[in-house]
Design an enzyme around this catalytic site. Sequence first.
Site, PDB file in Angstrom:
ATOM      1  N   ILE A  91       0.831  -1.205   0.000  1.00 20.10           N
ATOM      2  CA  ILE A  91       0.000   0.000   0.000  1.00 20.10           C
ATOM      3  C   ILE A  91       0.864   1.253   0.000  1.00 20.10           C
ATOM      4  O   ILE A  91       0.542   2.248  -0.655  1.00 20.10           O
ATOM      5  CB  ILE A  91      -0.941  -0.054   1.219  1.00 20.10           C
ATOM      6  CG1 ILE A  91      -1.929  -1.225   1.039  1.00 20.10           C
ATOM      7  CG2 ILE A  91      -1.675   1.255   1.430  1.00 20.10           C
ATOM      8  CD1 ILE A  91      -2.521  -1.744   2.316  1.00 20.10           C
ATOM      9  N   ASP A  92       1.985   1.216   0.707  1.00 21.15           N
ATOM     10  CA  ASP A  92       2.865   2.378   0.790  1.00 21.15           C
ATOM     11  C   ASP A  92       3.439   2.720  -0.580  1.00 21.15           C
ATOM     12  O   ASP A  92       3.409   3.871  -1.018  1.00 21.15           O
ATOM     13  CB  ASP A  92       3.987   2.073   1.782  1.00 21.15           C
ATOM     14  CG  ASP A  92       4.444   3.292   2.557  1.00 21.15           C
ATOM     15  OD1 ASP A  92       3.779   4.344   2.462  1.00 21.15           O
ATOM     16  OD2 ASP A  92       5.451   3.190   3.276  1.00 21.15           O
ATOM     17  N   ASP A  93       3.990   1.726  -1.263  1.00 22.14           N
ATOM     18  CA  ASP A  93       4.525   1.971  -2.597  1.00 22.14           C
ATOM     19  C   ASP A  93       3.444   2.457  -3.546  1.00 22.14           C
ATOM     20  O   ASP A  93       3.674   3.370  -4.348  1.00 22.14           O
ATOM     21  CB  ASP A  93       5.163   0.691  -3.147  1.00 22.14           C
ATOM     22  CG  ASP A  93       6.600   0.543  -2.716  1.00 22.14           C
ATOM     23  OD1 ASP A  93       7.484   1.062  -3.399  1.00 22.14           O
ATOM     24  OD2 ASP A  93       6.834  -0.084  -1.658  1.00 22.14           O
TER      25      ASP A  93
END
Length: 675
Positions: free
Chosen positions: A416-418
């Site tokens: 999710i961060d990327d």
Amino acid sequence: MTATTDGSAGAVGPRAAAASTTNEPRPGGAAAPGLGRTAPPDAARLDEAAARAAERAAGHLLARQDPEGWWKGDLETNVTMDAEDLLLRQFLGILDADTTHAAALHIRREQREDGAWATFYGGPGDLSATVEAYVALRLAGDPPEAPHMARASAWARAAGGIASARVFTRIWLALFGWWRWEDLPELPPELIFLPKWFPLNIYDFGCWARQTIVPLTVVSAKRPVRPAPFPLDELHTDPDLPDPPRPLAPATGWDGLFQRLDKALHVYHRVAPRALRRTAMNQAARWIIERQENDGCWGGIQPPAVYSVIALHLLGYDLQHPVMRAGLASLDRFAVWREDGSRMIEACQSPVWDTCLATIALADAGLEPDHPALVKAVDWMLDEEITRTGDWAVRRPGLPPGGWAFEFHNDNYPDIDDTAEVLLAFRRVRHPDPARLEAAVARGARWTLGMQSKGGAWGAFDADNTSALPNKLPFCDFGEVIDPPSADVTAHVVEMLAFEGLAQDPRTRRGIDWLLAAQEPNGAWFGRWGVNHVYGTGSVVPALTAAGLPVSHPAIRRSVRWLGSVQNEDGGWGEDLRSYHDEEWIGRGASTASQTAWALIALLAAGERDSEPVRRGVAWLAETQREDGSWDEPYFTGTGFPWDFSINYHLYRQVFPLTALGRYVYGEPSPGKAR
């Protein structure tokens, strides 16, 4: 890794000696004796210095772009990666002299003066790292009576010897008979049969732990022992009693309960039905093989790849089998060869993460949105989109895919961060195929929204991966094994959603509410994937202001006051990894380029451009920049597991200072604002 000037080992107190530090505050904020507070230059000279520094940094970063469009800095962790690589090759019978020599050069160079090895620059000695490094050097031919080896074994014995090392270290030793399998926690392969709703099923673990545990269940069942090439009596406090008995914890607590469960599982190991066990191991093998990536690796990270190769080898896959050949070849790609002939093993590789951050940095530093380097980077990232279902769908069945992973190849585990940062990068670039870009953005935003956890926040890889039970297992003493929501990931998602025009969406507002509730009393936010509160705060404040919170909001003002209170006397910011378990270190550490940038990014988002803390921080970045446009940063400012597994992302020292300088010079990016 480092020694103090008097020859004693590493960090002997808060913010121990480091060559790049000129003025280090002690915990509590007092200035170092005899060192004064630096004053920033006047506004006009500072603006000019910041613009020059940003231009040099952008030039340096542009020169590092791969012809295909991506960026990747080295990902430095600790010598257990190098030691375990040698142990794997010894176990498989493929250890060669050149690899051993090169690895030993690196491992020796990282040893502290007291004989131990740390897990991060300037950190204290770590027993497991020391044991594994010592064994690796024994494999390289270093005799136990050599001075550096004698110091290492003496330090290990004083720290409790092998018996006090982590479970994973003792598993490696058990592979060669240096430790008894019977004295390790049991991990039955029948775990693979537990349904997804049952406590302690494999999907209760974070994806990195899940990918490691499944192959280790096979290793635990097989209990292989290769002939030990030498004894290790010198690493035991008492060679006649290598595993002294320990009393069980009270049965009324979780520790005592799981200790007794482990004893029961040891009994089960002796009586497990052969057919059931064989079926379980075969199902584990299928699970492993189904998750092998196109490049041969598993999850894009070294530990699952290592244990998957061992497990499959134990199940009869010879080294020439295509799965094994590809797996071993993937491990070779984790090696970084230095000019001095040494060889360092990366635990992971970060091209997607580095590329999206580099794109944001260059765009915010004034590159035209249609600059060929930015377009090429977006082209590459578009090709990296993951459009097939992975393990995340266990908790979110029916959610259409559309995300990005951290690594070159990790289609089963987009994160999710990327994905959030990739979409933020896309919004800064004018791409010649806008329809293709918009379709990818729509898929990524939809997938990210679908991965929101129940409380309104986001974890890194899975939704609602919050069971407390996996961390209680005796086996799980190596760091985080679950993936609960974190402030930094949630902030990046909220910022992305704001740039997508979704700041008022109820799901975004739930994320904002979660972030506001997660603010600590001192005004900071905890950093899960970066060190630590400086990273968390540097992530959250820009997200909240992008989503429409006024800079006068009480949460923003508290964060500004906290950042000002922990600024170092030299004008920079730093936070040591010890802040994860010692509150005296919170916000305290030697000034680093990346952490100074995080603080500045937060302060600039909070409307503090002309404040003294910002001016002093920008001056520190400009003054510490190297001639080639880069910065030195030996300190570890990233994490895999807070405290337990630390990371020095070698590109952080470049992308984050450039982002901060760019925003200081050109202003804040905002939803709908064209570059």
